[in-house]
Structure formats: C-alpha cells, structure tokens
Write a protein that holds these residues in place. Structure first.
Motif, PDB file in Angstrom:
ATOM      1  N   ALA A  86       0.895  -1.208  -0.082  1.00 60.13           N
ATOM      2  CA  ALA A  86       0.064  -0.115  -0.065  1.00 60.13           C
ATOM      3  C   ALA A  86       0.645   1.508   0.066  1.00 60.13           C
ATOM      4  CB  ALA A  86      -0.937   0.028   1.220  1.00 60.13           C
ATOM      5  N   PHE A  87       1.894   1.202   0.693  1.00 61.02           N
ATOM      6  CA  PHE A  87       2.665   2.087   0.892  1.00 61.02           C
ATOM      7  C   PHE A  87       3.574   2.651  -0.663  1.00 61.02           C
ATOM      8  CE2 PHE A  87       6.497   4.978   2.036  1.00 61.02           C
ATOM      9  CZ  PHE A  87       5.966   6.002   2.791  1.00 61.02           C
ATOM     10  N   THR A  88       3.899   1.402  -1.144  1.00 58.41           N
ATOM     11  CA  THR A  88       4.440   1.573  -2.493  1.00 58.41           C
ATOM     12  C   THR A  88       3.702   2.182  -3.473  1.00 58.41           C
ATOM     13  OG1 THR A  88       5.802  -0.137  -2.113  1.00 58.41           O
ATOM     14  CG2 THR A  88       5.512   0.325  -4.326  1.00 58.41           C
ATOM     15  N   ALA A  89       2.158   1.986  -3.361  1.00 60.68           N
ATOM     16  CA  ALA A  89       1.221   2.567  -4.201  1.00 60.68           C
ATOM     17  C   ALA A  89       1.062   4.114  -4.043  1.00 60.68           C
ATOM     18  CB  ALA A  89      -0.154   1.729  -3.897  1.00 60.68           C
ATOM     19  N   VAL A  90       1.249   4.540  -2.716  1.00 61.86           N
ATOM     20  CA  VAL A  90       1.261   5.887  -2.473  1.00 61.86           C
ATOM     21  C   VAL A  90       2.269   6.500  -3.057  1.00 61.86           C
ATOM     22  CG1 VAL A  90       1.431   7.631  -0.882  1.00 61.86           C
ATOM     23  CG2 VAL A  90      -0.059   5.522  -0.170  1.00 61.86           C
ATOM     24  N   ALA A  91       3.693   5.953  -3.045  1.00 59.89           N
ATOM     25  CA  ALA A  91       4.777   6.620  -3.525  1.00 59.89           C
ATOM     26  C   ALA A  91       4.673   6.537  -5.190  1.00 59.89           C
ATOM     27  CB  ALA A  91       5.967   5.742  -3.321  1.00 59.89           C
ATOM     28  N   ASP A  92       4.188   5.707  -5.657  1.00 57.26           N
ATOM     29  CA  ASP A  92       3.917   5.515  -7.162  1.00 57.26           C
ATOM     30  C   ASP A  92       2.833   6.586  -7.801  1.00 57.26           C
ATOM     31  OD1 ASP A  92       5.513   3.540  -7.227  1.00 57.26           O
ATOM     32  OD2 ASP A  92       4.000   1.856  -7.553  1.00 57.26           O
ATOM     33  N   ALA A  93       1.762   6.847  -6.884  1.00 60.88           N
ATOM     34  CA  ALA A  93       0.764   7.792  -7.260  1.00 60.88           C
ATOM     35  C   ALA A  93       1.298   9.127  -7.073  1.00 60.88           C
ATOM     36  CB  ALA A  93      -0.495   7.659  -6.311  1.00 60.88           C
ATOM     37  N   TYR A  94       2.317   9.646  -6.236  1.00 61.29           N
ATOM     38  CA  TYR A  94       2.914  10.692  -6.373  1.00 61.29           C
ATOM     39  C   TYR A  94       4.041  11.122  -7.479  1.00 61.29           C
ATOM     40  CZ  TYR A  94       1.129  12.532  -1.735  1.00 61.29           C
ATOM     41  OH  TYR A  94       0.486  13.102  -0.874  1.00 61.29           O
ATOM     42  N   LYS A  95       4.452  10.038  -8.026  1.00 62.53           N
ATOM     43  CA  LYS A  95       5.202   9.869  -9.154  1.00 62.53           C
ATOM     44  C   LYS A  95       4.488  10.343 -10.610  1.00 62.53           C
ATOM     45  CE  LYS A  95       8.572   6.975  -7.048  1.00 62.53           C
ATOM     46  NZ  LYS A  95       9.480   5.347  -7.153  1.00 62.53           N
ATOM     47  N   LEU A  96       3.176  10.103 -10.681  1.00 63.17           N
ATOM     48  CA  LEU A  96       2.535  10.170 -11.832  1.00 63.17           C
ATOM     49  C   LEU A  96       2.613  11.662 -12.409  1.00 63.17           C
ATOM     50  CD1 LEU A  96      -0.964   8.436 -10.928  1.00 63.17           C
ATOM     51  CD2 LEU A  96       0.711   7.467 -12.507  1.00 63.17           C
ATOM     52  N   PRO A  97       2.625  11.678 -13.805  1.00 62.60           N
ATOM     53  CA  PRO A  97       2.799  12.796 -14.412  1.00 62.60           C
ATOM     54  C   PRO A  97       1.785  14.226 -14.023  1.00 62.60           C
ATOM     55  CG  PRO A  97       1.844  11.518 -16.005  1.00 62.60           C
ATOM     56  CD  PRO A  97       2.462  10.761 -14.756  1.00 62.60           C
ATOM     57  N   ARG A  98       2.237  15.154 -14.038  1.00 64.99           N
ATOM     58  CA  ARG A  98       1.102  16.542 -13.984  1.00 64.99           C
ATOM     59  C   ARG A  98       1.335  17.595 -14.554  1.00 64.99           C
ATOM     60  NH1 ARG A  98       3.340  18.204  -7.748  1.00 64.99           N
ATOM     61  NH2 ARG A  98       5.428  17.774  -8.154  1.00 64.99           N
ATOM     62  N   ALA A  99       1.591  17.352 -15.936  1.00 65.56           N
ATOM     63  CA  ALA A  99       1.848  18.391 -16.926  1.00 65.56           C
ATOM     64  C   ALA A  99       0.655  19.001 -17.540  1.00 65.56           C
ATOM     65  CB  ALA A  99       2.677  17.767 -18.216  1.00 65.56           C
ATOM     66  N   GLU A 118      -3.740  15.115 -16.358  1.00 63.06           N
ATOM     67  CA  GLU A 118      -2.740  14.665 -15.780  1.00 63.06           C
ATOM     68  C   GLU A 118      -2.846  14.718 -14.269  1.00 63.06           C
ATOM     69  OE1 GLU A 118       0.435  13.532 -19.242  1.00 63.06           O
ATOM     70  OE2 GLU A 118       0.973  15.202 -17.507  1.00 63.06           O
ATOM     71  N   LYS A 119      -2.993  16.263 -13.798  1.00 58.51           N
ATOM     72  CA  LYS A 119      -3.205  16.343 -12.531  1.00 58.51           C
ATOM     73  C   LYS A 119      -4.427  15.983 -11.792  1.00 58.51           C
ATOM     74  CE  LYS A 119      -0.976  21.085 -13.157  1.00 58.51           C
ATOM     75  NZ  LYS A 119      -0.957  22.499 -13.351  1.00 58.51           N
ATOM     76  N   ALA A 120      -5.577  15.809 -12.354  1.00 59.49           N
ATOM     77  CA  ALA A 120      -6.811  15.328 -12.174  1.00 59.49           C
ATOM     78  C   ALA A 120      -6.638  13.857 -11.441  1.00 59.49           C
ATOM     79  CB  ALA A 120      -7.890  15.590 -12.955  1.00 59.49           C
ATOM     80  N   ALA A 121      -5.791  13.261 -12.610  1.00 59.69           N
ATOM     81  CA  ALA A 121      -5.747  11.577 -12.537  1.00 59.69           C
ATOM     82  C   ALA A 121      -4.630  11.248 -11.402  1.00 59.69           C
ATOM     83  CB  ALA A 121      -5.117  11.093 -13.870  1.00 59.69           C
ATOM     84  N   ARG A 122      -3.697  12.515 -11.346  1.00 55.73           N
ATOM     85  CA  ARG A 122      -2.733  11.872 -10.267  1.00 55.73           C
ATOM     86  C   ARG A 122      -3.314  12.080  -8.933  1.00 55.73           C
ATOM     87  NH1 ARG A 122       0.552  15.752  -7.218  1.00 55.73           N
ATOM     88  NH2 ARG A 122       2.756  14.692  -6.602  1.00 55.73           N
ATOM     89  N   SER A 123      -4.349  13.353  -8.727  1.00 52.16           N
ATOM     90  CA  SER A 123      -4.983  13.721  -7.577  1.00 52.16           C
ATOM     91  C   SER A 123      -5.904  12.483  -6.800  1.00 52.16           C
ATOM     92  CB  SER A 123      -5.795  15.124  -7.573  1.00 52.16           C
ATOM     93  OG  SER A 123      -4.743  16.068  -7.716  1.00 52.16           O
ATOM     94  N   ALA A 124      -6.669  12.167  -8.024  1.00 49.02           N
ATOM     95  CA  ALA A 124      -7.524  10.990  -7.870  1.00 49.02           C
ATOM     96  C   ALA A 124      -6.702   9.605  -7.144  1.00 49.02           C
ATOM     97  CB  ALA A 124      -8.403  10.565  -8.808  1.00 49.02           C
ATOM     98  N   ALA A 125      -5.553   9.279  -7.965  1.00 40.84           N
ATOM     99  CA  ALA A 125      -4.957   8.140  -7.513  1.00 40.84           C
ATOM    100  C   ALA A 125      -4.234   8.318  -6.226  1.00 40.84           C
ATOM    101  CB  ALA A 125      -3.651   8.157  -8.531  1.00 40.84           C
ATOM    102  N   ILE A 126      -3.746   9.579  -5.935  1.00 38.97           N
ATOM    103  CA  ILE A 126      -3.211   9.891  -4.377  1.00 38.97           C
ATOM    104  C   ILE A 126      -4.240   9.596  -3.655  1.00 38.97           C
ATOM    105  CG2 ILE A 126      -2.280  11.615  -2.970  1.00 38.97           C
ATOM    106  CD1 ILE A 126      -0.854  12.794  -5.370  1.00 38.97           C
ATOM    107  N   ALA A 127      -5.503  10.135  -3.695  1.00 43.73           N
ATOM    108  CA  ALA A 127      -6.548   9.921  -2.802  1.00 43.73           C
ATOM    109  C   ALA A 127      -6.902   8.510  -2.424  1.00 43.73           C
ATOM    110  CB  ALA A 127      -7.976  10.731  -3.240  1.00 43.73           C
TER     111      ALA A 127
END
Length: 206
Positions: free
Chosen positions: A80-93, A97-106
């Motif tokens: 689960a912690f690895t999933a959080v780290a991976d979510a924060y690494k998602l692109p946000r250009a 991408e920002k919306a998808a990243r925020s959703a993945a982090i949540a």
C-alpha cells in the motif's frame, strides 16, 4: 516478506526505500505479540492445566491465526505504501494528468491507511488474549505474557501514527471516520496492555 531472514528484513527496513517502513514494523510487533501468547498457552497445557484446557486451546488457535494475519498485514502495508509513492510520481503536466494524479493519490492514501488500522484491531485482540491467559497460564513463562502485551502495545501505537499520517491527506468522510475510529481506540489498548504488564510484574515480585 514472510520468507525473508530477519537480517535481510532489517537491512531492507534500514535502506532508503519507500517500503517496508513503520507500518510493516508495527505489523511485525503484533505478530511477535501473538507468537508470545501462543508460546505461553502451549506451555499451559497438560494435566496440571486441564481445568483451563478449553480456554487455552482457544487462545492457541486464535493467536496462531492472529500471527498469520499480522504477517499478511505487514506485506499489505508495504504494498500500500508503494502504491502511494507511485501515485505521487504520476505526471502532472496537464489538467487531465493533474486530476488523474490527485485521484490516484486519494485512493492510495485510503488504501495505505487500512493495513495499519487493521493492525490496531489485531493488536487489541493480542492484548485481550494476553489478559485472558494471565490468570491461567504457566507461571514459569508469565513474563512472556507481559512481553506479548508490550509488543502489541508497540504495534498499536506505531500503527496509529501510520493511520494518522495518511488520514491528514484523506478527504473522503467515510474513510476518515473509519480510520479515525481505529486510531481512537489505541489509548484504551495501550492502557489494557499496561494493566497486563503491571499485573505480571506484581506477580513476579511476590
């Protein structure tokens, strides 16, 4: 994780990697507590303890289940912690991408809060079993009842911090309530563990 040597696990825990971390350590505290309960219970069998056979056998069975569940939670926490780290690494250009990243982090933060919340509940069961075993267990290994309680207390208090750090970023009200309730139970668990330890110390001092 369950197949690693203790040395290998500790080296990985000490390394500069996202997981395993405190959550996995908390789960292993709980596993050790459950194992100690099981050990004391197994030393409390036979003719001398026949009066409490049913109770002791139940404690052995449940402590074994808790030990196995705690190991699974250690692995779940690392994933689960690895999933959080991976979510924060998602692109946000882009906005998308920002919306998808925020959703993945949540989603990942909720997922990361659940294993330590489960560790808290598991640690509570370990302490309860230790308290139940104290008056009927073999007095020659009674110090290990206290050791079990203290391991479970460490599991609960460590897991609470891991719940809280994820809780700070969770906006979903239902998830916040669920995880907050788990964290809120820790003081009572720690208090019961303290009572068990003090009772053991008084018995040893007689």
């Amino acid at each position: 994780m369950r197949d690693r040597t203790i040395k290998d696990f500790l080296e990985e825990l000490a390394a500069r990697v996202p997981a395993p971390g405190g959550g996995a350590a908390a789960a292993l505290h709980a596993a050790q507590g459950a194992a100690l309960v099981g050990m004391v219970a197994r030393y409390s069998t036979g003719e001398k303890y026949a009066k409490h056979q049913e109770t002791v056998e139940r404690i052995i069975a449940e402590s074994d289940e808790l030990r196995a569940a705690a190991l699974r939670l250690a692995e779940d926490d690392a994933a689960a912690f690895t999933a959080v780290a991976d979510a924060y690494k998602l692109p946000r250009a882009t906005d998308e991408e920002k919306a998808a990243r925020s959703a993945a982090i949540a989603v990942s933060l909720i997922g990361a809060g659940r294993p330590p919340a489960a560790v808290i509940a598991l640690a509570e069961r370990v302490v309860v079993l230790a308290a139940e075993l104290l008056p009927v267990g073999n007095p020659n290994v009674i110090s290990d009842v206290a050791a079990a309680s203290e391991a479970a207390r460490a599991a609960a208090t460590t897991a609470r911090v891991n719940v809280e750090i994820n809780l700070s970023g969770i906006r979903d009200e239902q998830a916040r309530a669920e995880l907050g309730a788990a964290a809120g139970a820790v003081d009572d668990i720690a208090a019961l563990a303290g009572h068990v330890t003090e009772a053991v110390r008084k018995q040893i001092a007689k």
